[in-house]
Design a protein around this motif. Structure first.
Motif, PDB file in Angstrom:
ATOM      1  N   SER A  17       0.868  -1.190   0.000  1.00 51.31           N
ATOM      2  CA  SER A  17       0.000   0.000   0.000  1.00 51.31           C
ATOM      3  C   SER A  17       0.899   1.233   0.000  1.00 51.31           C
ATOM      4  O   SER A  17       1.135   1.882   1.018  1.00 51.31           O
ATOM      5  N   TYR A  18       1.401   1.554  -1.199  1.00 48.66           N
ATOM      6  CA  TYR A  18       2.484   2.539  -1.321  1.00 48.66           C
ATOM      7  C   TYR A  18       2.063   3.964  -0.998  1.00 48.66           C
ATOM      8  O   TYR A  18       2.912   4.831  -0.788  1.00 48.66           O
ATOM      9  N   THR A  19       0.752   4.236  -0.952  1.00 52.89           N
ATOM     10  CA  THR A  19       0.314   5.587  -0.572  1.00 52.89           C
ATOM     11  C   THR A  19       0.298   5.774   0.939  1.00 52.89           C
ATOM     12  O   THR A  19       0.226   6.902   1.422  1.00 52.89           O
ATOM     13  N   ASP A  20       0.360   4.668   1.686  1.00 58.44           N
ATOM     14  CA  ASP A  20       0.373   4.729   3.150  1.00 58.44           C
ATOM     15  C   ASP A  20       1.836   4.787   3.598  1.00 58.44           C
ATOM     16  O   ASP A  20       2.469   3.767   3.891  1.00 58.44           O
ATOM     17  N   LEU A  21       2.362   5.991   3.656  1.00 53.86           N
ATOM     18  CA  LEU A  21       3.789   6.148   3.930  1.00 53.86           C
ATOM     19  C   LEU A  21       4.136   5.880   5.388  1.00 53.86           C
ATOM     20  O   LEU A  21       5.244   5.414   5.683  1.00 53.86           O
ATOM     21  N   ASP A  22       3.216   6.158   6.296  1.00 53.88           N
ATOM     22  CA  ASP A  22       3.478   5.849   7.709  1.00 53.88           C
ATOM     23  C   ASP A  22       3.618   4.343   7.910  1.00 53.88           C
ATOM     24  O   ASP A  22       4.528   3.875   8.607  1.00 53.88           O
ATOM     25  N   ALA A  23       2.726   3.581   7.282  1.00 53.42           N
ATOM     26  CA  ALA A  23       2.800   2.123   7.397  1.00 53.42           C
ATOM     27  C   ALA A  23       4.023   1.595   6.659  1.00 53.42           C
ATOM     28  O   ALA A  23       4.650   0.619   7.106  1.00 53.42           O
ATOM     29  N   SER A  24       4.362   2.208   5.545  1.00 52.93           N
ATOM     30  CA  SER A  24       5.573   1.799   4.813  1.00 52.93           C
ATOM     31  C   SER A  24       6.797   1.958   5.700  1.00 52.93           C
ATOM     32  O   SER A  24       7.698   1.105   5.712  1.00 52.93           O
ATOM     33  N   ARG A  25       6.844   3.045   6.457  1.00 50.53           N
ATOM     34  CA  ARG A  25       7.963   3.285   7.358  1.00 50.53           C
ATOM     35  C   ARG A  25       7.993   2.253   8.485  1.00 50.53           C
ATOM     36  O   ARG A  25       9.052   1.691   8.796  1.00 50.53           O
ATOM     37  N   GLU A  26       6.855   2.015   9.102  1.00 52.54           N
ATOM     38  CA  GLU A  26       6.816   1.070  10.220  1.00 52.54           C
ATOM     39  C   GLU A  26       7.214  -0.331   9.762  1.00 52.54           C
ATOM     40  O   GLU A  26       7.968  -1.030  10.437  1.00 52.54           O
ATOM     41  N   ASP A  27       6.707  -0.739   8.601  1.00 52.55           N
ATOM     42  CA  ASP A  27       7.057  -2.045   8.055  1.00 52.55           C
ATOM     43  C   ASP A  27       8.559  -2.134   7.785  1.00 52.55           C
ATOM     44  O   ASP A  27       9.203  -3.150   8.077  1.00 52.55           O
ATOM     45  N   ALA A  28       9.139  -1.064   7.242  1.00 54.25           N
ATOM     46  CA  ALA A  28      10.576  -1.042   6.962  1.00 54.25           C
ATOM     47  C   ALA A  28      11.389  -1.100   8.246  1.00 54.25           C
ATOM     48  O   ALA A  28      12.428  -1.776   8.307  1.00 54.25           O
ATOM     49  N   GLU A  29      10.943  -0.401   9.274  1.00 53.77           N
ATOM     50  CA  GLU A  29      11.674  -0.406  10.546  1.00 53.77           C
ATOM     51  C   GLU A  29      11.716  -1.810  11.157  1.00 53.77           C
ATOM     52  O   GLU A  29      12.728  -2.218  11.737  1.00 53.77           O
ATOM     53  N   ILE A  30      10.629  -2.547  11.000  1.00 48.69           N
ATOM     54  CA  ILE A  30      10.600  -3.923  11.489  1.00 48.69           C
ATOM     55  C   ILE A  30      11.618  -4.765  10.723  1.00 48.69           C
ATOM     56  O   ILE A  30      12.411  -5.511  11.305  1.00 48.69           O
ATOM     57  N   SER A  31      11.618  -4.627   9.407  1.00 50.01           N
ATOM     58  CA  SER A  31      12.542  -5.399   8.576  1.00 50.01           C
ATOM     59  C   SER A  31      13.995  -5.037   8.880  1.00 50.01           C
ATOM     60  O   SER A  31      14.866  -5.912   8.934  1.00 50.01           O
ATOM     61  N   ALA A  32      14.252  -3.752   9.075  1.00 49.35           N
ATOM     62  CA  ALA A  32      15.616  -3.313   9.370  1.00 49.35           C
ATOM     63  C   ALA A  32      16.090  -3.874  10.704  1.00 49.35           C
ATOM     64  O   ALA A  32      17.249  -4.304  10.837  1.00 49.35           O
ATOM     65  N   GLN A  33      15.210  -3.894  11.710  1.00 49.76           N
ATOM     66  CA  GLN A  33      15.604  -4.426  13.004  1.00 49.76           C
ATOM     67  C   GLN A  33      15.820  -5.934  12.945  1.00 49.76           C
ATOM     68  O   GLN A  33      16.603  -6.489  13.711  1.00 49.76           O
ATOM     69  N   PHE A  34      15.148  -6.613  12.022  1.00 43.53           N
ATOM     70  CA  PHE A  34      15.378  -8.039  11.817  1.00 43.53           C
ATOM     71  C   PHE A  34      16.745  -8.292  11.191  1.00 43.53           C
ATOM     72  O   PHE A  34      17.259  -9.403  11.255  1.00 43.53           O
ATOM     73  N   GLY A  35      17.310  -7.262  10.540  1.00 44.45           N
ATOM     74  CA  GLY A  35      18.622  -7.413   9.923  1.00 44.45           C
ATOM     75  C   GLY A  35      18.639  -7.310   8.423  1.00 44.45           C
ATOM     76  O   GLY A  35      19.674  -7.518   7.791  1.00 44.45           O
TER      77      GLY A  35
END
Length: 313
Positions: free
Chosen positions: A215-233
């Protein structure tokens, strides 16, 4: 065979974000020249209808003759079991691509066979042996099970996690990779595969990208999802839209606070070494080997980002 050696596989690359476009779309190919993605992926597989495969090869080859802003250019070929695959590999290598993305990789043997074809393509194009790298698109349950062996194959320098196909393979009740998720932003059903593949990639000294938030228009969710992935490594994410690129570049790169911490750690290490002290303390906390390696990585990644940003103005 002069494949990418282990030392080169382990070097830091700029792969915080990637963006994909169909190889037969001249308008989008033109935009790829200037987008802020670290990696630009041109799709010859699902994004191109059968009648336009040859046109996609021709248009991509023309586009790649121009100077692109991104440090790495990748072509996703048609499947390795397709009668288009050999032609795709020779065309991609001749066009000057940096890496080839192999779709639906399920085992190491497939990549080993593809490497032999890339050998021939490099020779035919007059390119140095072993210089074309491979991204393995792992998107089935078999690829998750065989992640260790896949990550270890020569030429492979990045895994990419394909959530859609994997979700179908897992027989999820419903594939949800965007704002319609019933379980919220966290992709709980993929966490085992995340950990399995990220661990395999890091053990082999290579990178791993994940599929971005659909859902590329939802930038807040895009950020949160990315932060989870980044913390996973994860190294970075595949953007669905250019508007997600600034978010991914920020989230998967060192933040200002990260760099302040890293610089404090490195300064404290230097001071301790000068004074012949083994104990290093930063902000009242003991800092040892893992923290120091983490600090060095953050500083090295930022130096790479600065060098790239400086080169493109």
């Amino acid at each position: 065979m002069a494949y990418v050696d282990s030392a080169d596989r382990g070097r830091i690359r700029l792969r915080r974000s990637s963006l994909i476009c169909p190889g037969d779309d001249t308008k989008l190919l033109g935009k790829m020249e200037t987008v802020a993605a670290d990696v630009c992926i041109v799709d010859w597989e699902d994004g191109v209808v059968p009648a336009r495969k040859e046109e996609a090869r021709r248009l991509t080859a023309e586009a790649l003759q121009k100077a692109w802003r991104c440090p790495e250019r990748v072509i996703r070929t048609n499947g390795m079991d397709s009668d288009l695959f050999e032609t795709d590999v020779f065309a991609a290598v001749a066009a000057g691509v940096d890496s080839i993305m192999l779709p639906k990789v399920e085992n190491a043997e497939q990549i080993i066979e593809a490497n032999l074809l890339i050998d021939r393509a490099e020779q035919a194009a007059g390119r140095e042996a072993g210089t074309v790298e491979v991204w393995a698109l792992a998107e089935t349950v078999q690829s998750v099970q065989n992640a260790d062996a896949i990550a270890e194959v020569p030429r492979v320098t990045c895994l990419i996690f394909g959530g859609g196909d994997l979700g179908a393979d897992l027989r999820l009740k419903r594939i949800q990779l965007g704002s319609n998720r019933t379980l919220g932003i966290h992709r709980y059903e993929y966490f085992y595969a995340y950990s399995r593949m990220i661990t395999a990639a890091r053990a082999a000294g290579i990178d791993i990208q994940v599929t971005g938030f659909t859902s590329y228009t939802d930038l807040d969710a895009s950020r949160e999802d990315a932060e989870i992935s980044a913390q996973f490594g994860a190294t970075g994410a595949l953007a669905i839209s250019p508007r997600q690129l600034p978010i991914y570049n920020e989230v998967f790169g060192p933040g200002a606070d990260d760099l302040v911490w890293a610089d404090k750690v490195l300064a404290a290490v230097d001071a301790a070494a000068a004074e012949q002290r083994a104990v290093v303390v930063v902000d009242g906390s003991m800092v040892d080997g893992p923290f120091i390696r983490n600090a060095r990585f953050l500083r090295s990644l930022q130096d790479l980002i600065d060098a790239h940003d400086g080169s493109v103005g």
